[in-house]
Each structure stands twice: as C-alpha cells, then as structure tokens.
Design a protein around this motif. Structure first.
Motif, PDB file in Angstrom:
ATOM      1  N   PRO A 109      60.941  47.244  13.933  1.00  0.00           N
ATOM      2  CA  PRO A 109      62.403  47.214  14.035  1.00  0.00           C
ATOM      3  C   PRO A 109      62.953  48.620  14.234  1.00  0.00           C
ATOM      4  O   PRO A 109      62.270  49.614  13.983  1.00  0.00           O
ATOM      5  N   PRO A 110      64.202  48.748  14.669  1.00  0.00           N
ATOM      6  CA  PRO A 110      64.778  50.086  14.865  1.00  0.00           C
ATOM      7  C   PRO A 110      65.024  50.786  13.538  1.00  0.00           C
ATOM      8  O   PRO A 110      65.165  50.149  12.487  1.00  0.00           O
ATOM      9  N   VAL A 111      65.068  52.098  13.587  1.00  0.00           N
ATOM     10  CA  VAL A 111      65.461  52.897  12.425  1.00  0.00           C
ATOM     11  C   VAL A 111      66.990  52.869  12.391  1.00  0.00           C
ATOM     12  O   VAL A 111      67.656  53.430  13.262  1.00  0.00           O
ATOM     13  N   CYS A 112      67.545  52.193  11.404  1.00  0.00           N
ATOM     14  CA  CYS A 112      68.997  52.044  11.298  1.00  0.00           C
ATOM     15  C   CYS A 112      69.345  51.768   9.840  1.00  0.00           C
ATOM     16  O   CYS A 112      68.467  51.743   8.970  1.00  0.00           O
ATOM     17  N   THR A 116      66.477  51.396   6.973  1.00  0.00           N
ATOM     18  CA  THR A 116      66.119  52.757   6.573  1.00  0.00           C
ATOM     19  C   THR A 116      67.109  53.310   5.557  1.00  0.00           C
ATOM     20  O   THR A 116      68.329  53.145   5.713  1.00  0.00           O
ATOM     21  N   ARG A 117      66.542  53.998   4.552  1.00  0.00           N
ATOM     22  CA  ARG A 117      67.368  54.619   3.523  1.00  0.00           C
ATOM     23  C   ARG A 117      66.888  56.042   3.265  1.00  0.00           C
ATOM     24  O   ARG A 117      65.707  56.347   3.434  1.00  0.00           O
ATOM     25  N   VAL A 118      67.813  56.867   2.829  1.00  0.00           N
ATOM     26  CA  VAL A 118      67.508  58.236   2.415  1.00  0.00           C
ATOM     27  C   VAL A 118      68.071  58.399   1.004  1.00  0.00           C
ATOM     28  O   VAL A 118      69.275  58.228   0.797  1.00  0.00           O
ATOM     29  N   PHE A 119      67.188  58.691   0.050  1.00  0.00           N
ATOM     30  CA  PHE A 119      67.595  58.767  -1.358  1.00  0.00           C
ATOM     31  C   PHE A 119      68.270  57.472  -1.802  1.00  0.00           C
ATOM     32  O   PHE A 119      69.202  57.479  -2.608  1.00  0.00           O
ATOM     33  N   GLY A 120      67.801  56.335  -1.257  1.00  0.00           N
ATOM     34  CA  GLY A 120      68.356  55.052  -1.640  1.00  0.00           C
ATOM     35  C   GLY A 120      69.630  54.667  -0.926  1.00  0.00           C
ATOM     36  O   GLY A 120      70.154  53.568  -1.142  1.00  0.00           O
ATOM     37  N   VAL A 121      70.151  55.536  -0.061  1.00  0.00           N
ATOM     38  CA  VAL A 121      71.401  55.272   0.654  1.00  0.00           C
ATOM     39  C   VAL A 121      71.083  54.904   2.105  1.00  0.00           C
ATOM     40  O   VAL A 121      70.350  55.632   2.784  1.00  0.00           O
ATOM     41  N   PRO A 122      71.620  53.780   2.619  1.00  0.00           N
ATOM     42  CA  PRO A 122      71.349  53.404   4.016  1.00  0.00           C
ATOM     43  C   PRO A 122      71.862  54.460   4.990  1.00  0.00           C
ATOM     44  O   PRO A 122      72.810  55.192   4.702  1.00  0.00           O
ATOM     45  N   LEU A 123      71.223  54.522   6.158  1.00  0.00           N
ATOM     46  CA  LEU A 123      71.701  55.416   7.208  1.00  0.00           C
ATOM     47  C   LEU A 123      73.138  55.057   7.586  1.00  0.00           C
ATOM     48  O   LEU A 123      73.542  53.896   7.471  1.00  0.00           O
ATOM     49  N   PRO A 124      73.908  56.025   8.047  1.00  0.00           N
ATOM     50  CA  PRO A 124      75.308  55.747   8.404  1.00  0.00           C
ATOM     51  C   PRO A 124      75.399  54.682   9.500  1.00  0.00           C
ATOM     52  O   PRO A 124      74.515  54.561  10.346  1.00  0.00           O
ATOM     53  N   PHE A 155      60.807  57.718  21.006  1.00  0.00           N
ATOM     54  CA  PHE A 155      61.879  57.438  20.061  1.00  0.00           C
ATOM     55  C   PHE A 155      63.209  57.648  20.784  1.00  0.00           C
ATOM     56  O   PHE A 155      63.536  58.762  21.193  1.00  0.00           O
ATOM     57  N   ARG A 156      63.972  56.564  20.932  1.00  0.00           N
ATOM     58  CA  ARG A 156      65.220  56.595  21.674  1.00  0.00           C
ATOM     59  C   ARG A 156      66.388  56.408  20.708  1.00  0.00           C
ATOM     60  O   ARG A 156      66.577  55.324  20.139  1.00  0.00           O
ATOM     61  N   GLY A 157      67.151  57.471  20.520  1.00  0.00           N
ATOM     62  CA  GLY A 157      68.246  57.437  19.568  1.00  0.00           C
ATOM     63  C   GLY A 157      69.599  57.275  20.217  1.00  0.00           C
ATOM     64  O   GLY A 157      69.804  57.643  21.378  1.00  0.00           O
ATOM     65  N   SER A 158      70.513  56.691  19.467  1.00  0.00           N
ATOM     66  CA  SER A 158      71.889  56.536  19.940  1.00  0.00           C
ATOM     67  C   SER A 158      72.823  56.476  18.737  1.00  0.00           C
ATOM     68  O   SER A 158      72.390  56.193  17.609  1.00  0.00           O
ATOM     69  N   ILE A 159      74.085  56.740  18.985  1.00  0.00           N
ATOM     70  CA  ILE A 159      75.116  56.648  17.961  1.00  0.00           C
ATOM     71  C   ILE A 159      76.223  55.753  18.500  1.00  0.00           C
ATOM     72  O   ILE A 159      76.814  56.056  19.546  1.00  0.00           O
ATOM     73  N   PHE A 160      76.438  54.627  17.833  1.00  0.00           N
ATOM     74  CA  PHE A 160      77.394  53.609  18.274  1.00  0.00           C
ATOM     75  C   PHE A 160      77.077  53.125  19.689  1.00  0.00           C
ATOM     76  O   PHE A 160      77.970  52.905  20.507  1.00  0.00           O
ATOM     77  N   GLY A 161      75.758  52.982  19.966  1.00  0.00           N
ATOM     78  CA  GLY A 161      75.327  52.444  21.243  1.00  0.00           C
ATOM     79  C   GLY A 161      75.097  53.514  22.288  1.00  0.00           C
ATOM     80  O   GLY A 161      75.708  54.590  22.252  1.00  0.00           O
ATOM     81  N   GLU A 162      74.218  53.212  23.237  1.00  0.00           N
ATOM     82  CA  GLU A 162      73.899  54.182  24.290  1.00  0.00           C
ATOM     83  C   GLU A 162      75.091  54.459  25.193  1.00  0.00           C
ATOM     84  O   GLU A 162      75.152  55.505  25.843  1.00  0.00           O
ATOM     85  N   GLY A 163      76.047  53.534  25.236  1.00  0.00           N
ATOM     86  CA  GLY A 163      77.223  53.770  26.056  1.00  0.00           C
ATOM     87  C   GLY A 163      78.144  54.821  25.476  1.00  0.00           C
ATOM     88  O   GLY A 163      78.988  55.375  26.194  1.00  0.00           O
ATOM     89  N   PHE A 164      77.993  55.112  24.175  1.00  0.00           N
ATOM     90  CA  PHE A 164      78.846  56.110  23.538  1.00  0.00           C
ATOM     91  C   PHE A 164      78.119  57.458  23.450  1.00  0.00           C
ATOM     92  O   PHE A 164      78.511  58.424  24.091  1.00  0.00           O
ATOM     93  N   ILE A 165      77.062  57.525  22.652  1.00  0.00           N
ATOM     94  CA  ILE A 165      76.245  58.738  22.573  1.00  0.00           C
ATOM     95  C   ILE A 165      74.777  58.326  22.691  1.00  0.00           C
ATOM     96  O   ILE A 165      74.237  57.652  21.809  1.00  0.00           O
TER      97      ILE A 165
END
Length: 342
Positions: A109-112, A116-124, A155-165
């Motif tokens: 699955p995607p890293v999202c 995925t969590r960091v210090f128990g907190v989900p990624l933004p 590894f293909r990353g995006s923020i709010f979708g590839e259409g945004f960033i």
C-alpha cells in the motif's frame, strides 16, 4: 514501608502483561537463536524449479522505514503478498534456492496517513508516496535460513494528488538481507528464517489493543489472511540500508535539501515465505490437518493463475475467430428479422 504503586486500569494492565510477555518471548528466542538456525519448513529442502512462492509482509514490532536523519516511520503493509517461482539453481551454489518474484503481483500500500505513523501520529493528510517495484529476486539457503533479495523500486510522492504537487521520483535499490546491513550513517540487523518464533494471532495486536480499526488488527481478524497460518520456521526479518541518490526535476531542490540527499534509507521487512507445488496447492497441509493454511495456499494459487492468464491470454485461432463472427452475425440477423426484443 514503601508506598504501594498506583493500580493500573484493566486495559493498561492487560497491555502491560502482553507487551512484557512478548518482550520476554523475543528475548528467549534471541538467546536460543543459534541452536535453532536452519529449522526452516521441511518442504523447502525438497523445493524444485517451478514451485510457487509467496512472500507476505507481517506486522512489525519496530519502525520499518527511515531516511536521512528524519524519525523512522511505522509503515504497516501487513498482509501484502507478492508471488513468484523457484528458479533453476546456480551451478556455483547448488544448495541455495533461487527466488524470482513477479512484481506485477506486488500489493504494497502507499505510504500515507492510513498506513504510516511517526511517533504514533499519522502522516499529514494529502501526503502520499506510492511504491512501484521494478524487480525482486534473490536466494535462500534452506540449511541456515539465510536469505538475500534485491528489491529495486521507484518511490513516487505527491501532496494532495499529482495534479497539485508531484514530487520527483526516487529510484532506490534495496539489498534486503537476513544478516547485517550497513550504510554511511545507518545499520540494521535481520533475522534468518527459522530463528523467529511463530506467535499466535493476538501476539501481534498488543500495540493496537485500544483501536480495533487498525489495519493490522483487521488483517489478523480476517479469515484466510496470509498473515495467519504458516508453518514453523517460515518467518524472518529482512533489512536493508540503501543509498537514496539526489533527484532532479521540479521540487528537486526542496527534496534534496530536506532529505540531505544523497543519504541512507532504512527498510525493515518482517515476512513469511511460503513454498508449494503448483500441481497440488494445499494438499500436503490439508493431509497434516492444517486446513486454514491449505485454504490460504489455494487462494494464493488462484491469484497466481489469474495473474498468469492476464499476462498471457489463451490464443484464439483464425478459424475460431471466424466461427465466433459468423455466430454473432447469425444471431443478429435472427433477432432483427423476427424482432425478438421489440
């Protein structure tokens, strides 16, 4: 007299006992590991070229992803299974099994924030990294349980979708091993097959006791999940420390700066490996009274057959094609002549 310690709540006390028991068991396994090395499933010693294999990601007891000096991530891909086959042996290493996986069957699955969590907190929200495998192959020594796999992925990353960033992709070669992995700034140590104790279903859920909606918990509760079943000695922990190169393209300056690229990346893969005969999936397990494992193997084998058929559809001769066209034409003529559906 010393004051009595404050009484824990029932749920916290239960969690403490389960974590303590799990930690004690792991410590016991660690002390006994040298005497148990090589106690892999007996079926692996008789594996032949063409036998089918399945590598399933298991729940982890430690962070599974890390890059640069950023905090490590708890990435949960438990249940994801990749299929493959045993290849003919290398003449230089005839006792080792050569494994090759079909990356088209990769289920990571995607890293999202959901996985995925960091210090128990989900990624933004909006942050997403898709893992696109390029190749996965390697070898396994049934005598010692040692295993090494080369995993190349993008590894293909995006923020709010590839259409945004849309972030520049990172191509990383991860040499997974059950031994030691070292880089310039990081190191990790794996566990060979046969040295990791098979625990019950509940043993993996001590850290999600208060959250039954957790992905790991739901997978373990689900009947026929590949995380369940298995055989003694089929669990291991593969680790890799890979070098992430500098990236280029739009937003590359930001990524190179924030991740201090090039830099080390950590990957931890707790896994279960299954090997079975394509002609008799689950037959041996059912004869041994392990019906759940037999059902899981048959499900995996059916998925293997489906993927193989999609990749290589049945050929149709010109005669069969002509017959199909004539039959379709005749049916259309009869329908129009008699207005059967008017």
């Amino acid at each position: 007299a010393a004051a009595s310690p404050r009484r824990l709540s029932a749920s916290r006390e239960a969690r403490r006992r389960r974590v303590t028991a799990s930690a004690s068991a792991d410590a016991e396994v660690s002390r006994k590991a040298p005497s148990r090395r090589g106690s892999v499933p007996e079926r692996w010693h008789t594996a032949r070229p063409g036998d089918r294999i399945a590598l399933t990601t298991m729940p982890s007891s430690r962070p599974t992803l890390g890059v640069s000096s950023w905090p490590d991530f708890d990435y949960d891909a438990s249940g994801a299974t990749t299929l493959g086959v045993v290849e003919p042996p290398d003449p230089k290493h005839p006792d080792a099994l050569r494994l090759r996986f079909d990356v088209r069957t990769f289920e990571g699955p995607p890293v999202c924030g959901r996985t995925t969590r960091v210090f128990g907190v989900p990624l933004p929200p909006g942050v997403r990294i898709d893992i696109v495998p390029l190749s996965l192959h390697g070898w396994l020594d049934p005598k010692t349980g040692a295993c090494a796999l080369d995993f190349d992925a993008e590894f293909r990353g995006s923020i709010f979708g590839e259409g945004f960033i849309k972030l520049p992709p990172m191509t990383v070669r991860s040499p997974l091993t059950t031994g030691a992995a070292r880089g310039a700034r990081r190191e990790a140590f794996g566990k060979p097959f046969g040295s990791t104790r098979a625990r019950g279903d509940d043993a993996y859920s001590y850290d999600v006791e208060d959250d039954v909606e957790d992905v790991t918990h739901r997978l373990l509760l689900k009947k026929n999940s590949p995380c369940r079943g298995g055989a003694d000695g089929d669990l291991a922990e593969l680790v890799a420390v890979a070098t992430v190169p500098r990236v280029s393209g739009r937003w590359s300056g930001l990524m190179n700066f924030m991740l201090s690229l090039p830099n080390d990346a950590l990957a931890v893969l707790p896994c279960r490996l299954r090997v079975w005969d394509a002609a008799e999936p689950g037959v041996l397990e059912e004869s041994n009274g392990n019906k759940e494992e037999a059902d899981i193997l048959r499900r995996l084998d059916s998925r293997f057959e489906y993927r193989a058929r999609v990749a290589d559809p049945l050929p149709i001769s010109q005669t069969e094609l002509n017959l199909a066209l004539v039959t379709f034409g005749a049916a259309t003529f009869v329908e129009e002549s008699h207005q059967l559906y008017a």
